[in-house]
Design a protein around this motif. Structure first.
Motif, mmCIF file in Angstrom:
data_model
loop_
_atom_site.group_PDB
_atom_site.id
_atom_site.type_symbol
_atom_site.label_atom_id
_atom_site.label_comp_id
_atom_site.label_asym_id
_atom_site.label_seq_id
_atom_site.Cartn_x
_atom_site.Cartn_y
_atom_site.Cartn_z
ATOM 1 N N ASN A 1 0.841 -1.188 0.000
ATOM 2 C CA ASN A 1 0.000 0.000 0.000
ATOM 3 C C ASN A 1 0.880 1.243 0.000
ATOM 4 O O ASN A 1 1.155 1.824 1.039
ATOM 5 C CB ASN A 1 -0.879 -0.052 1.259
ATOM 6 C CG ASN A 1 -1.980 0.956 1.221
ATOM 7 O OD1 ASN A 1 -1.879 1.965 0.537
ATOM 8 N ND2 ASN A 1 -3.037 0.702 1.966
ATOM 9 N N ALA B 1 0.440 4.270 -0.774
ATOM 10 C CA ALA B 1 -0.130 5.524 -0.256
ATOM 11 C C ALA B 1 0.044 5.583 1.260
ATOM 12 O O ALA B 1 0.377 6.629 1.821
ATOM 13 C CB ALA B 1 -1.601 5.626 -0.621
ATOM 14 N N THR B 2 -0.164 4.459 1.912
ATOM 15 C CA THR B 2 0.013 4.401 3.363
ATOM 16 C C THR B 2 1.467 4.637 3.739
ATOM 17 O O THR B 2 1.769 5.390 4.661
ATOM 18 C CB THR B 2 -0.441 3.026 3.882
ATOM 19 O OG1 THR B 2 -1.830 2.897 3.645
ATOM 20 C CG2 THR B 2 -0.167 2.875 5.353
ATOM 21 N N ALA C 1 2.269 8.247 3.368
ATOM 22 C CA ALA C 1 1.711 9.049 4.457
ATOM 23 C C ALA C 1 2.516 8.859 5.738
ATOM 24 O O ALA C 1 2.568 9.749 6.579
ATOM 25 C CB ALA C 1 0.251 8.674 4.692
ATOM 26 N N ARG D 1 1.112 9.904 -6.223
ATOM 27 C CA ARG D 1 0.671 10.536 -4.984
ATOM 28 C C ARG D 1 -0.672 11.196 -5.276
ATOM 29 O O ARG D 1 -0.885 11.714 -6.361
ATOM 30 C CB ARG D 1 1.691 11.594 -4.579
ATOM 31 C CG ARG D 1 1.431 12.167 -3.214
ATOM 32 C CD ARG D 1 2.515 13.143 -2.892
ATOM 33 N NE ARG D 1 3.654 12.442 -2.301
ATOM 34 C CZ ARG D 1 4.463 13.018 -1.426
ATOM 35 N NH1 ARG D 1 4.278 14.249 -1.069
ATOM 36 N NH2 ARG D 1 5.477 12.341 -0.922
ATOM 37 N N GLU D 2 -1.584 11.128 -4.293
ATOM 38 C CA GLU D 2 -2.919 11.696 -4.511
ATOM 39 C C GLU D 2 -2.807 13.144 -4.961
ATOM 40 O O GLU D 2 -1.996 13.890 -4.476
ATOM 41 C CB GLU D 2 -3.731 11.652 -3.214
ATOM 42 C CG GLU D 2 -4.389 10.317 -2.976
ATOM 43 C CD GLU D 2 -4.834 10.179 -1.532
ATOM 44 O OE1 GLU D 2 -5.563 11.058 -1.072
ATOM 45 O OE2 GLU D 2 -4.427 9.207 -0.895
ATOM 46 N N HIS E 1 -7.940 10.035 9.745
ATOM 47 C CA HIS E 1 -8.746 10.304 8.557
ATOM 48 C C HIS E 1 -9.923 9.348 8.474
ATOM 49 O O HIS E 1 -9.957 8.312 9.123
ATOM 50 C CB HIS E 1 -7.891 10.164 7.295
ATOM 51 C CG HIS E 1 -6.803 11.184 7.209
ATOM 52 N ND1 HIS E 1 -6.978 12.398 6.613
ATOM 53 C CD2 HIS E 1 -5.541 11.179 7.679
ATOM 54 C CE1 HIS E 1 -5.873 13.088 6.712
ATOM 55 N NE2 HIS E 1 -4.971 12.365 7.359
ATOM 56 N N HIS F 1 -10.690 7.710 5.733
ATOM 57 C CA HIS F 1 -10.206 6.520 5.042
ATOM 58 C C HIS F 1 -8.912 6.100 5.717
ATOM 59 O O HIS F 1 -7.953 6.846 5.731
ATOM 60 C CB HIS F 1 -9.988 6.820 3.564
ATOM 61 C CG HIS F 1 -11.226 7.296 2.910
ATOM 62 N ND1 HIS F 1 -12.252 6.445 2.590
ATOM 63 C CD2 HIS F 1 -11.639 8.528 2.570
ATOM 64 C CE1 HIS F 1 -13.234 7.130 2.074
ATOM 65 N NE2 HIS F 1 -12.892 8.406 2.044
ATOM 66 N N LYS G 1 -5.438 4.590 6.644
ATOM 67 C CA LYS G 1 -4.216 4.303 5.910
ATOM 68 C C LYS G 1 -3.477 3.204 6.648
ATOM 69 O O LYS G 1 -2.646 3.451 7.509
ATOM 70 C CB LYS G 1 -3.368 5.566 5.793
ATOM 71 C CG LYS G 1 -4.012 6.610 4.904
ATOM 72 C CD LYS G 1 -2.959 7.478 4.257
ATOM 73 C CE LYS G 1 -3.531 8.605 3.465
ATOM 74 N NZ LYS G 1 -3.988 8.434 2.211
ATOM 75 N N ASN H 1 1.736 -1.806 11.873
ATOM 76 C CA ASN H 1 1.186 -0.594 11.289
ATOM 77 C C ASN H 1 1.487 0.628 12.148
ATOM 78 O O ASN H 1 1.702 1.712 11.639
ATOM 79 C CB ASN H 1 -0.323 -0.734 11.114
ATOM 80 C CG ASN H 1 -0.681 -1.244 9.740
ATOM 81 O OD1 ASN H 1 -0.467 -0.561 8.748
ATOM 82 N ND2 ASN H 1 -1.191 -2.456 9.674
ATOM 83 N N GLU I 1 -5.611 3.354 14.160
ATOM 84 C CA GLU I 1 -5.236 4.702 13.701
ATOM 85 C C GLU I 1 -5.056 5.656 14.874
ATOM 86 O O GLU I 1 -4.135 6.468 14.885
ATOM 87 C CB GLU I 1 -6.313 5.251 12.748
ATOM 88 C CG GLU I 1 -6.338 4.585 11.381
ATOM 89 C CD GLU I 1 -5.251 5.097 10.455
ATOM 90 O OE1 GLU I 1 -4.327 5.788 10.940
ATOM 91 O OE2 GLU I 1 -5.320 4.811 9.246
#
Lengths: 335, 511
Positions: A201, A203-204, A207, A332-333, B86, B88, B90, B100, B149
């Motif tokens: 992932n 994107a994760t 971030a 990237r978004e 957020h 969503h 991540k 994580n 999160e």
């Protein structure tokens, strides 16, 4: 007699498996970053021919041959060649975000071409004829461990053991060590965690402050270098310093099949490679086969890979699936 | 009170021509829960994204503990002790909670999962979370993922926590649990900002409320001294006259009867829960609701794109007078039956048009099956494309231009134009004016009104309450997949609609 044949078969399976293991470990590290590098077969060709070129230039330089340099020069030129290939792949897919499949396939075609071009014309550049044969360099690469001589001197059963498992040049052991280190790296280190998160992932990972581009480049380059060593092992140890065009055959694709078979685990890759190596030469060890049966047996590695794919996808265990973002470019978004 | 732990002064942010935040101010102190209230698109998330380093403000100042702060990335936000949770998540699916939580963290110690899990467990105990640090994300419920999160942010030492619509995905019990944890964190001296549009939660949880409307700062009130009606009014504002024409419905007859409709999503959650209503010919039925309340699923169920679990959708064919059951039919079957159902999906480039194809080819998507020879017939679609370009004033170099090269408004016109050209008897349009400028919006309203005049039954999902109140004959308010009420568009007030939209989102008494 039968037992002797079995040990000889195991020995041959390992010899066949080593180039596959290099290729598979390299590809696993690459794929863990989400890069599906189908250029691996080409990179292995280039790894082989670069080593040949390096060794040839050194052997023909007129200097007195130093065994250490005989190994170091082909080793470094092989790595340089395969890293360059992997760099092309990374630049195209990571920086320019070109489709990974197209890039990889093009790279394989390109790499095989490069190998055959230099393999066929290297001698004529220097006004020689015949085919490339680097006997001295080959012998340096084939040098066995000191332990081997000692065990043989002890007589049976140590001699058979040494003959089966310790009769290889140093690259073979390096392949196993690299696979174990890669396995440890992925499972037990922070950088390994970061790398895996990018393949799953991106994107994760982004971030979380991990540089996606850096990791994708590095893992592809390192993976390419490792895979290239498979080509080097083949030309230096297996064939003893001789190059035949297309001699490496489809081993590169077999390495990619092992990645799937080993469900993206370098440690599983070790035994898988030896198994595939065995299947690759099985037909030689079964007497009285017709040529069509031989071809059928040669298909086995691929059939097994397909079966593994089917079983793994039916079991739906998430850890055994390919990295989730494998083959996808990362944007990237939009902000 | 002491110095504010975070203070925003006159923050503005612009996206292209849209002013998302217009001189917004906000102050939050340590040891309090501040609710940030506003409708969809009021700029709440944009504002919070500027604190958490995702966007950078065009104008204004951010003060952290009284000192000016420059936050250019999520990482820098962490350095200031700001953590945002957020909507969503991540998270990496195949990693455990602990993996994580430490992902990307630059600690100068050896990577040792055991130690990490121990430290995670400390946080879990301190605030009373319920979580197994070794559990894999893919085995987790939504609420557990949210917990990961939150702990991720706490693990990094955040003192200011921003939660974006944290309750949207939770059940009633989970919400209560979350609130208890948030109160415990407040008592521990953390600053907590919670973005929401649910009034009940604001009243139950927060100490103070800051209200935004259409990107503007409306005001801040103490929760103890305010009421639901005051907050609703601050949120939706006074009625603004838009002068959209609304004709009287022309001889309305029942066109579509939906009864007891139920749909479930992939996780087995009911997204449409017992919806019954009737859409009539010659009228516009508006659908209002917080985004994600089931609007999309409802339209998709009628169009045959969503599996219907229970209930029925009956179409009354105006020509034959026969009632057709649409449930269980594929979109193509629905059209073969002579039932014309035009559909403007929310995601116009995802489901409505193919971005890389030109306008003509996009017209053909709807008509190619009509051709009889083995070759495609381009003449009809070409004429249609040119008609739409002319009549709707689509700005494009030619009909052969790929749709993705057009601006949002023009893409919308192409899509709506194509759907209307089939002269539908039922026209469903979801957010057809989203992202459009005023003139294009009015062009779309006129198109919908034309369809209404022609006797079509128009179902219009909108987000701007002012538009809904002026355009629609009836307004159906839905929340969490249920109908909260059906109001007469001529007499309904914005406050009424806003109140229904934000009421008992999670069952409560309605269960």
């Amino acid at each position: 007699m039968i037992i002797k044949t079995i040990f000889a078969f195991i020995n041959a399976a390992i010899i066949q498996g080593i180039p596959l293991l290099f290729g598979a470990t390299g590809e696993i590290i690459t794929e863990k970053s989400g890069n599906l590098n189908l250029g691996i077969p080409g990179i292995m060709y280039v790894g082989g021919i670069s080593g040949i070129i390096g060794g040839y230039l050194y052997e023909h330089s007129g200097a007195e041959l130093n065994p250490a340099l005989c190994i170091l020069i082909p080793l470094l030129s092989s790595i340089a060649g395969s890293v360059l290939m992997a760099l092309i792949y990374s630049f195209l897919t990571v920086t320019l975000r070109v489709n990974q499949n197209v890039t990889g396939l093009a790279l394989t075609t390109f790499g095989v071409g490069i190998g055959n071009f230099f393999g066929g014309s290297l001698l004529s550049f220097f006004g020689e004829t015949g085919s490339i044969s680097l006997m001295t360099t080959g012998l340096c690469f084939k040098a066995k461990l000191p332990l081997y001589d000692y065990l043989v001197s002890l007589g049976e059963p140590f001699a058979t053991f040494a003959e089966t498992f310790l009769s290889f040049g140093f690259l073979a052991y390096l392949a196993v060590i690299i696979a174990i280190v890669a396995s440890f790296f992925l499972k037990r280190t922070k950088a390994g965690l970061n790398l895996r998160s990018i393949g799953e992932n991106p994107a994760t990972a982004d971030a979380a402050g991990i540089s996606v581009v850096k990791y994708k480049y590095l893992s592809t380059l390192i993976g390419g270098a490792i895979a290239g060593l498979g080509g080097l092992y083949f030309v230096m140890d297996y064939t003893g310093g001789a190059w035949t065009n297309n001699g490496f055959g489809d081993r590169g694709w077999l390495a990619i099949a092992i990645v799937i078979f080993a469900i993206w685990r370098p440690s599983m890759g070790i035994l898988s490679s030896f198994l595939f190596g065995g299947l690759y030469i099985l037909c030689v060890y079964i007497p009285g086969l017709s040529s069509s049966t031989k071809e059928l047996i040669n298909m086995l590695p691929y059939v097994v890979t397909i079966l593994v794919l089917v079983i793994v996808s039916m079991r739906k265990k998430k850890e055994n699936q390919p990295p989730a973002s494998l083959g996808l470019p990362y944007f990237r978004e939009e902000r | 009170m002491a110095t504010a732990s975070i203070e925003l002064k006159d923050i503005s942010k612009r996206f292209g021509r849209i002013l998302a935040n217009d001189k917004v101010c906000l102050t939050a102190y340590s040891g309090e829960i501040l609710a940030l209230l506003g409708e969809n698109g009021s700029g709440k998330t944009t504002l919070m994204n500027m604190i958490s380093g995702i966007y950078y403000p065009d104008e204004g100042q951010i003060l952290i503990n009284g000192e000016e702060a420059v936050i250019r990335s999520p990482k820098e936000a962490f350095d200031y002790g700001i953590g945002m949770i957020h909507q969503h998540f991540k998270l990496v699916d195949i990693f455990s909670a602990a993996e994580n939580i430490v992902l990307g963290l630059n600690e100068h110690r050896r990577y040792n999962l055991k130690e990490i899990k121990a430290r995670v467990s400390e946080i879990i105990e301190k605030y009373g979370f319920e979580l197994d640090p070794s559990k894999k994300i893919y085995d987790m419920s939504v609420s557990e993922k949210q917990t990961v999160e939150i702990i991720k942010v706490l693990y990094r030492g955040a003192d200011i926590l921003i939660l974006d619509e944290p309750t949207a995905v939770l059940t009633l019990q989970e919400i209560q649990k979350l609130f208890e944890i948030l109160r415990r964190m407040r008592d521990d001296g953390k600053t907590i900002i919670i973005i929401t549009h649910k009034l009940q939660e604001v009243l139950e949880l927060s100490d103070r409320v800051t209200v935004l409307r259409k990107g503007r700062y409306i005001g801040t009130v103490d929760t103890a001294s305010t009421s639901e009606s005051e907050l609703t009014e601050m949120m939706v504002g006074k009625k603004i006259s838009l002068n959209i024409t609304r004709t009287e419905p022309n001889n309305p007859t029942d066109r579509l009867t939906v009864s007891g409709l139920e749909c479930i999503d992939r996780d087995g959650r009911k997204v449409i829960d017992g919806v019954s209503f009737t859409a009539r010919s010659g009228e516009i039925l508006g659908i209002a609701g917080i985004a994600g309340s089931g609007q999309r699923e409802l339209l998709e169920a009628i169009a045959g794109l969503q599996h219907i679990q229970n209930g029925s959708v009956v179409y009354h064919d105006p020509k034959t007078g026969i009632d057709e059951e649409l449930r269980g039919k594929s979109p193509i079957q629905i059209r073969e039956l002579g039932v014309r159902l035009s559909f403007v999906p929310e995601d116009r480039l995802g489901m409505g048009l193919v971005g890389n194809m030109d306008i003509i080819d996009n017209m053909m998507l709807r008509s190619y099956k009509r051709g009889r020879s083995m070759f495609v017939e381009r003449k009809g679609p070409k004429d249609l494309a040119n008609t739409i370009i002319e009549q709707l004033e689509v700005v494009t170099p030619s009909a052969e231009t790929p749709v993705r090269k057009l601006s949002g408004g023009n893409v919308q016109k192409v899509l709506v134009g194509r759907e209307i050209s089939a002269s539908p008897t039922v026209l469903m349009a979801a957010y057809p004016v989203r992202g459009l400028d005023i003139n294009s919006s009015y062009a779309i309203y006129n198109l919908l009104n034309d369809q209404k005049k022609n006797g079509a039954s128009v179902i219009f999902v909108g987000e701007d309450l002012d538009v809904l109140v002026e355009l629609c004959d009836r307004i159906m308010v839905i929340g969490s997949g249920r109908i909260m009420g059906i109001l007469d568009g001529r007499t309904a007030s914005k406050n009424e609609i806003g109140f229904l939209m934000t009421k008992s989102q999670h069952g409560g008494p309605a269960e």
